[in-house]
Design an enzyme around this catalytic site. Structure first.
Site, mmCIF file in Angstrom:
data_model
loop_
_atom_site.group_PDB
_atom_site.id
_atom_site.type_symbol
_atom_site.label_atom_id
_atom_site.label_comp_id
_atom_site.label_asym_id
_atom_site.label_seq_id
_atom_site.Cartn_x
_atom_site.Cartn_y
_atom_site.Cartn_z
ATOM 1 N N PHE A 1 67.682 41.102 84.448
ATOM 2 C CA PHE A 1 68.783 42.004 84.102
ATOM 3 C C PHE A 1 68.323 43.423 84.389
ATOM 4 O O PHE A 1 67.248 43.825 83.964
ATOM 5 C CB PHE A 1 69.166 41.878 82.617
ATOM 6 C CG PHE A 1 70.316 42.767 82.243
ATOM 7 C CD1 PHE A 1 71.618 42.401 82.550
ATOM 8 C CD2 PHE A 1 70.099 43.991 81.603
ATOM 9 C CE1 PHE A 1 72.692 43.232 82.227
ATOM 10 C CE2 PHE A 1 71.168 44.820 81.281
ATOM 11 C CZ PHE A 1 72.464 44.442 81.583
ATOM 12 N N ASP B 1 60.747 46.998 86.020
ATOM 13 C CA ASP B 1 61.806 47.415 85.101
ATOM 14 C C ASP B 1 61.291 47.193 83.688
ATOM 15 O O ASP B 1 61.260 46.069 83.190
ATOM 16 C CB ASP B 1 63.079 46.601 85.362
ATOM 17 C CG ASP B 1 64.222 46.996 84.430
ATOM 18 O OD1 ASP B 1 63.955 47.688 83.428
ATOM 19 O OD2 ASP B 1 65.372 46.602 84.698
ATOM 20 N N LYS C 1 65.536 52.245 76.988
ATOM 21 C CA LYS C 1 65.804 51.836 75.601
ATOM 22 C C LYS C 1 64.986 52.562 74.510
ATOM 23 O O LYS C 1 65.525 53.368 73.784
ATOM 24 C CB LYS C 1 65.682 50.325 75.467
ATOM 25 C CG LYS C 1 66.811 49.602 76.224
ATOM 26 C CD LYS C 1 66.886 48.152 75.909
ATOM 27 C CE LYS C 1 68.191 47.543 76.377
ATOM 28 N NZ LYS C 1 68.211 47.032 77.752
HETATM 29 C C1 PLP Z 1 69.061 47.132 78.927
HETATM 30 C C2 PLP Z 1 68.384 46.982 80.227
HETATM 31 C C3 PLP Z 1 68.817 47.687 81.364
HETATM 32 C C4 PLP Z 1 70.053 48.561 81.367
HETATM 33 O O1 PLP Z 1 69.934 49.632 80.485
HETATM 34 P P1 PLP Z 1 71.268 50.442 80.054
HETATM 35 O O2 PLP Z 1 70.731 51.574 79.246
HETATM 36 O O3 PLP Z 1 72.111 49.492 79.259
HETATM 37 O O4 PLP Z 1 71.935 50.879 81.286
HETATM 38 C C5 PLP Z 1 68.091 47.558 82.526
HETATM 39 N N1 PLP Z 1 67.004 46.769 82.588
HETATM 40 C C6 PLP Z 1 66.564 46.067 81.521
HETATM 41 C C7 PLP Z 1 65.341 45.226 81.651
HETATM 42 C C8 PLP Z 1 67.252 46.135 80.319
HETATM 43 O O5 PLP Z 1 66.842 45.417 79.267
#
Ligand code: PLP
Length: 390
Positions: free
Chosen positions: A129, A214, A243
């Protein structure tokens, strides 16, 4: 009639009015132990005095000036991040998806400017994700989220997470980069298998690809190190974080080595709000706490206790829980029974958790929890398990 708030979320009918430490209080007066942390965001819990003070102090001085000007808080936060990881340079945005968008732009720009304009494709992993923008959706390749929003952005290939042979096999002469979560979050709390990140580093170097991590969910201390990839002893060329970075204030960042970042000269990227003084004051305050002596060691210690207790719970209720997995305080309890049923029953008993893919219940407490919080959470989950048995 459509609600005034666009109904894109299946929300619980629960409104909170106050948060303190690891607890949230709802408008009906009920108290909840928060092992959701606003989806791995409130790393220092709610209303942390140091963050509140930083926000109030900055709020009384200056909120926003735009990136037409130097921003002292940005320079300070960037220097501190750079001093504590592989990166040489940082761009601040407002979210994880934006940080990943820049990561995607940056790897393409790098290849373009270093004599490889043909290299533009990015390889990502199944079950990943990366956000909800068109590019980050295409990167993750999750059909469920892409459906109806086509045409999909081209330029992404997908392989199984954890399989180096598949990764090698899919590389073409127009491949630019590999993107991976060191611990897959939304997909079901899957840590990269032993040796996987190191293998990706070797493959990237061999084929002149950039390696992007990521760490939007697994970074900022959640695994007991500032960044999850530190456990593997390898570094990426580019990394997205968000986050936990603002502890609840919206902020994200894309970090990169000088080599990867060099083509991103004036005019190549921008954000109106990104890195504004309010966000930077809070981000710096989060780092004050997370980088303080002993903090990450405490995270590692309490995480080991929580994991041990969860493992015991799985052994005691094999008809309810299948396994514990994850890293640090990014833990997944895979259900035998339906994860959302576990989550609903836990919430009814005062514990907040989050669903993830693969029938997993995500446990992502604030990093400030102690053993009393672990006892309380285990007590609730024990009660939930019994409720399935009886
Ligand atoms: C939550 C998340 C995102 C997206 O972050 P947003 O602030 O919701 O745009 C991208 N990569 C990972 C691994 C995430 O957990």
């Amino acid at each position: 009639m459509i609600p005034a708030v666009l109904p894109t979320y299946a929300r619980y009918d629960l409104v909170f009015e106050k948060g303190e430490g690891a607890y949230l209080t709802a408008t009906d007066g009920r108290r909840y132990l928060d092992f959701a942390s606003g989806i791995a965001v409130t790393v220092l819990g709610h209303s942390h005095p140091h963050l509140v003070a930083a926000l109030i102090e900055q709020g009384q001085k200056l909120w926003h000036v735009s990136n037409l000007f130097r921003i002292a808080g940005q320079e300070r936060l960037a220097e501190r991040l750079v001093a504590n990881c592989f990166a040489d340079s940082v761009f601040f945005g407002n979210s994880g998806a934006e940080a990943m968008e820049l990561a995607i732009k940056m790897v393409r720009k790098y290849q373009y400017e270093t004599g490889h304009p043909e290299k533009h494709r990015i390889i990502a992993c199944a079950g990943s994700f990366h956000g909800r923008t068109l590019a980050t959706l295409a990167a993750a390749g999750n059909e469920k989220y892409l459906k109806g929003f086509g045409p999909d952005l081209p330029g992404f290939d997908h392989v199984a997470f954890g399989n180096l042979n598949e990764m090698r096999a899919v590389i073409r002469k127009d491949t630019a980069a590999i993107v991976v979560e060191p611990v897959q979050g939304e997909g079901g709390i899957r840590p990269a298998p032993e040796g996987y990140l190191r293998g990706l580093r070797e493959i990237a170097d061999e084929y002149d690809l950039l390696l992007v991590f990521d760490e939007v969910q697994c970074g900022m201390g959640r695994t007991g190190r500032l960044f999850a990839h530190e456990w593997a002893g390898v570094t990426p060329d580019v990394m997205a974080i968000a986050k936990g970075l603002g502890g609840g204030f919206p902020v994200g960042a894309c970090l990169a080595t000088e080599r990867a970042a060099a083509p991103m000269v004036a005019g190549t990227h921008g954000s109106t709000f990104g890195g504004n003084p309010l966000a930077m004051a809070v981000g710096n305050a989060v780092l004050d706490v997370v980088l303080a002596d002993g903090f990450l060691g405490d995270v590692e210690r309490i995480a080991a206790i929580l994991r041990r207790r969860l493992t015991a719970l799985v052994a005691e209720y094999p008809a309810v829980f299948a396994e514990v997995r994850g890293a640090g305080l990014l833990l997944g309890l895979r259900g035998v029974v339906t994860n959302t049923e576990i989550i609903d029953r836990a919430r009814a008993k005062g514990l907040l958790t989050v669903a993830a893919g693969d029938n997993v219940v995500r446990l992502m407490p604030p990093l400030i929890i102690d053993e009393t919080h672990v006892d309380e959470a285990i007590g609730v989950l024990d009660g939930v398990a019994r409720s399935f048995a009886g």
